[in-house]
Motif scaffolding. Structure first.
Motif, mmCIF file in Angstrom:
data_model
loop_
_atom_site.group_PDB
_atom_site.id
_atom_site.type_symbol
_atom_site.label_atom_id
_atom_site.label_comp_id
_atom_site.label_asym_id
_atom_site.label_seq_id
_atom_site.Cartn_x
_atom_site.Cartn_y
_atom_site.Cartn_z
ATOM 1 N N ILE A 292 -5.584 28.507 -38.684
ATOM 2 C CA ILE A 292 -6.786 29.346 -38.760
ATOM 3 C C ILE A 292 -7.923 28.679 -37.985
ATOM 4 O O ILE A 292 -8.146 27.473 -38.117
ATOM 5 N N GLY A 293 -8.615 29.453 -37.171
ATOM 6 C CA GLY A 293 -9.751 28.901 -36.414
ATOM 7 C C GLY A 293 -10.490 30.017 -35.703
ATOM 8 O O GLY A 293 -10.125 31.199 -35.806
ATOM 9 N N CYS A 294 -11.533 29.658 -34.990
ATOM 10 C CA CYS A 294 -12.317 30.637 -34.220
ATOM 11 C C CYS A 294 -12.367 30.192 -32.758
ATOM 12 O O CYS A 294 -12.359 28.995 -32.475
ATOM 13 N N ALA A 304 -0.199 26.220 -30.137
ATOM 14 C CA ALA A 304 0.595 25.457 -31.121
ATOM 15 C C ALA A 304 1.701 26.311 -31.727
ATOM 16 O O ALA A 304 2.786 25.817 -32.033
ATOM 17 N N LYS A 305 1.431 27.590 -31.887
ATOM 18 C CA LYS A 305 2.470 28.488 -32.443
ATOM 19 C C LYS A 305 3.709 28.463 -31.532
ATOM 20 O O LYS A 305 4.830 28.276 -31.989
ATOM 21 N N VAL A 316 5.272 30.055 -37.418
ATOM 22 C CA VAL A 316 3.819 29.808 -37.441
ATOM 23 C C VAL A 316 3.074 31.129 -37.286
ATOM 24 O O VAL A 316 3.412 31.963 -36.450
ATOM 25 N N ASN A 317 2.063 31.276 -38.124
ATOM 26 C CA ASN A 317 1.202 32.444 -38.070
ATOM 27 C C ASN A 317 -0.172 31.941 -37.645
ATOM 28 O O ASN A 317 -0.613 30.907 -38.125
ATOM 29 N N VAL A 318 -0.831 32.638 -36.718
ATOM 30 C CA VAL A 318 -2.162 32.182 -36.280
ATOM 31 C C VAL A 318 -3.184 33.263 -36.613
ATOM 32 O O VAL A 318 -2.940 34.450 -36.358
ATOM 33 N N GLU A 319 -4.283 32.862 -37.194
ATOM 34 C CA GLU A 319 -5.266 33.843 -37.655
ATOM 35 C C GLU A 319 -6.658 33.485 -37.153
ATOM 36 O O GLU A 319 -7.050 32.311 -37.183
ATOM 37 N N ILE A 320 -7.406 34.518 -36.751
ATOM 38 C CA ILE A 320 -8.836 34.350 -36.453
ATOM 39 C C ILE A 320 -9.552 34.278 -37.803
ATOM 40 O O ILE A 320 -9.394 35.170 -38.648
ATOM 41 N N ALA A 321 -10.340 33.226 -38.003
ATOM 42 C CA ALA A 321 -10.896 32.971 -39.337
ATOM 43 C C ALA A 321 -11.728 34.145 -39.865
ATOM 44 O O ALA A 321 -11.650 34.492 -41.052
ATOM 45 N N LEU A 336 1.780 25.608 -45.300
ATOM 46 C CA LEU A 336 0.656 24.717 -45.010
ATOM 47 C C LEU A 336 -0.359 25.527 -44.207
ATOM 48 O O LEU A 336 -0.010 26.194 -43.240
ATOM 49 N N ALA A 337 -1.615 25.476 -44.635
ATOM 50 C CA ALA A 337 -2.676 26.143 -43.869
ATOM 51 C C ALA A 337 -3.432 25.073 -43.092
ATOM 52 O O ALA A 337 -3.971 24.129 -43.679
#
Ligand code: F6R
Length: 596
Positions: A292-294, A304-305, A316-321, A336-337
């Motif tokens: 998670i990041g911006c 990284a994914k 791996v799941n990637v999310e915009i915070a 793990l987050a």
């Protein structure tokens, strides 16, 4: 985003110290500035729209004062005007504020009934009004602060002075950073360490629900029950030089040149299997990872994914915070987050961390700023150790984040029997040797490429897989500092609509570092060329269909993103430089985004 400085000391040069402090925080982004200080038993406030230089034009440095607060404002509620600039005053109270008071509309209506007149459009003025109202009611500033804290909702770092109390500055904070420092002659508060580095490198963190009371002799911290508490004293490891440009024209360029040394220093701590086990061993127990990041930190997540899924076989799941914090998620005990953040204070990333912690999911922060909120609140933290990053657009912190994610990938790949012991050792050696390759890149000039693109209205960045992540970051870097519109696309996706935008001579910058998709990306480049685009290709092999081909040294493909991204950082820099842009402080941007 906004900067606060406060000074109380034996020396009477408060104006100088406050303005210098604000200048050291300029990188955070702002559009107006102001100071308030005591002079002849009165609080004097001076503020101005625009740069600190504008404020300096109306400051008389010969005025003596030993106490004051100062602020740079990045407009949120209300335009960037002189009236909306901080400090704000009401009655005997003067304050500066970072953050957002979310219930200010309601509070304004309430205080209007008490005949208080608000003169600015800001949310911040209400803080001065409430403090003054309760100070008049209780005749006790601490009680007024406690009451105001109970009423205001949102995020804040606030410094307060009171006309009746000429020997104290008060400070409180919630979800917005504030540090407090002391040397033998003075006490300071600031949004970030560079503001105080000329006077001391020792500092303390003001925590939520605490009140700091500064005099020139000491600093008292009160907890929620108003009991005095002891604070851990931290030492800033860098030096004032880190926060100066040296011989470089811009901080951004200096920070790009620092990247090779940052990698060298980081890898020393991870360069054997034993060290990897010790530092990263805890990572082996998870089945899946969410990152998670911006902004750029999110782009590290995308890269990284691809890395983790391919080389470590972990989903791996990637999310915009800012999205993650308001949506459902399916993280569980085996998840793990990972929260990636340079500042460690980004409001959306911090809120996402807090949301996840309620679910008891394990959290890891990959953070640059020591002891920042995310670093303190995550279960575990890995510091990126890139030193203070002053340019608003991230470069060296991005590279350090990427190195950490590469180290995590190769360690987990080794543990999951995808990367052999020999390959792991080779990769660690090659990370150590990256400085040689980076020196080659830094010795090249990319000015000629900048000349070809700086007048463009629109630019596309293309890539597949990891190269798509690189394209995203290259595009963001270019648009934020050169103001050229650009879009990054997964190369194969362009023909599903967006290719209609390609025009004669439109620059298309493609990245190809992955061998197994080399030919696929070439086909996509040909598709744009057939429609007249001007193709710049960054690749590890020659590409005949390009107009300009930048070859990157052929090292392990897992490390090639590092080289490609540094080239893109420099191209963005040179392009913005040609356009004469304010590279370190691009318009409308703030370094540390502490509001939603
Ligand atoms: C772009 C940039 C931003 C930050 C984003 C997150 O150059 O700097 O996109 O990456 O605002 O900030 P941090 O990493 O402090 O959470």
């Amino acid at each position: 985003m906004c900067g606060i400085v406060g000074y109380i000391g034996k020396e009477k040069n408060a104006l100088n110290i406050l303005i210098n402090g604000l200048k050291a925080l300029e990188y955070r982004g702002y559009d107006s500035a102001g100071i308030a200080y005591f002079n002849k038993n009165k609080i004097i406030t001076i503020k101005e729209k625009g740069k600190i230089e504008e404020l300096e034009k109306i400051i008389d440095y010969s005025i003596e004062s030993n106490i004051g607060i100062a602020h740079t404002r990045w407009a949120t509620c209300g335009d960037a005007t002189k009236i909306n600039a901080h400090p704000h005053s009401c009655g005997k109270i003067t304050i500066v504020h970072n953050g957002i008071i979310e219930n200010y509309d309601d509070l304004k209506e309430q205080v209007k009934k008490d005949n208080y007149k608000l003169i600015s459009e800001t949310d911040s003025e209400i803080i001065a009004v409430l403090l003054n109202k309760y100070y008049e009611e209780y005749n006790d500033i601490i009680k007024a602060i406690v009451k105001t804290k109970q009423i205001i909702k949102g995020s804040y770092a606030i410094a307060i002075i009171c006309a009746d109390i000429q020997d104290k500055i008060y400070a409180i904070r919630k979800d917005s950073p504030l540090i407090v420092a002391k040397n033998e002659n003075a006490s300071f508060i600031a949004s970030d360490v560079p503001a105080i580095l000329n006077y001391t490198n020792k500092y303390m963190i003001l925590n939520e629900n605490e009140i700091a009371i500064l005099t020139n002799e000491n600093i008292v911290f009160l907890n929620d029950s108003l009991q005095p508490i002891k604070k851990k004293i931290l030492t800033f490891e860098g030096n004032t030089i880190d926060a100066q440009k040296g011989h470089f024209k811009h901080f951004m360029l200096k920070e790009i040149f620092e990247e090779k040394d940052i990698i060298k220093n980081l890898i020393k701590k991870y360069n054997t299997i034993e060290k990897l086990e010790k530092k990263l061993g805890f990572l082996t127990k998870y089945d899946n990872i969410t990152i998670i990041g911006c902004g750029s930190a999110y782009h590290v997540g995308i890269i990284a994914k691809y890395l983790l899924e391919e080389y470590a076989n972990i989903p791996v799941n990637v999310e915009i915070a800012s999205e993650f914090r308001y949506k459902n998620n399916f993280l569980n005990k085996k998840s793990l987050a990972i929260f990636i953040s340079q500042s460690g204070e980004t409001a959306d990333t911090l809120a996402s961390l807090r949301k996840i912690k309620i679910k008891s999911v394990d959290t890891l922060g990959i953070i640059n700023v020591q002891e920042s909120s995310i670093a303190r609140e995550a279960d575990k933290v890995i510091y990126t150790e890139a030193g203070p990053e002053i340019a608003v657009a991230t470069t060296k912190a991005f590279i350090a984040q990427l190195i950490i994610m590469i180290l995590i990938t190769i360690y987990l790949g080794y543990k999951n029997n995808i990367i052999t012991r020999d390959l792991l050792i080779e990769l660690l050696t090659n990370i150590n040797n990256l400085d040689k390759y980076l020196n080659q890149i830094l010795n090249n000039s990319y000015k000629e490429i900048a000349k070809k693109i700086y007048q463009a209205q629109n630019i596309f960045f293309l890539g597949r897989n990891i190269d798509y992540g690189i394209a995203l970051e290259g595009s963001l870097k270019l648009k934020e500092i050169s103001y050229i519109h650009s879009e990054a696309y997964p190369a194969g996706e362009l023909k599903h609509g967006t290719i209609s935008l390609i025009e004669e001579n439109m620059p298309v910058i493609s990245i190809i570092t992955k061998d197994n998709i080399f030919d696929k990306t070439i086909s996509n480049i040909k598709e744009t060329k057939a429609r007249g685009s001007f193709n710049i290709v960054i690749s590890n092999k020659e590409v005949n269909d390009s107009d300009v081909n930048i070859l990157i040294p052929n090292i392990n493909s897992i490390l090639q993103p590092i080289l490609a991204i540094v080239i893109l950082q420099i191209i963005s820099y040179e392009t913005a430089n040609l356009k004469g842009c304010d590279i370190d402080k691009p318009r409308n941007l703030a370094k540390s985004v502490t509001v939603e």
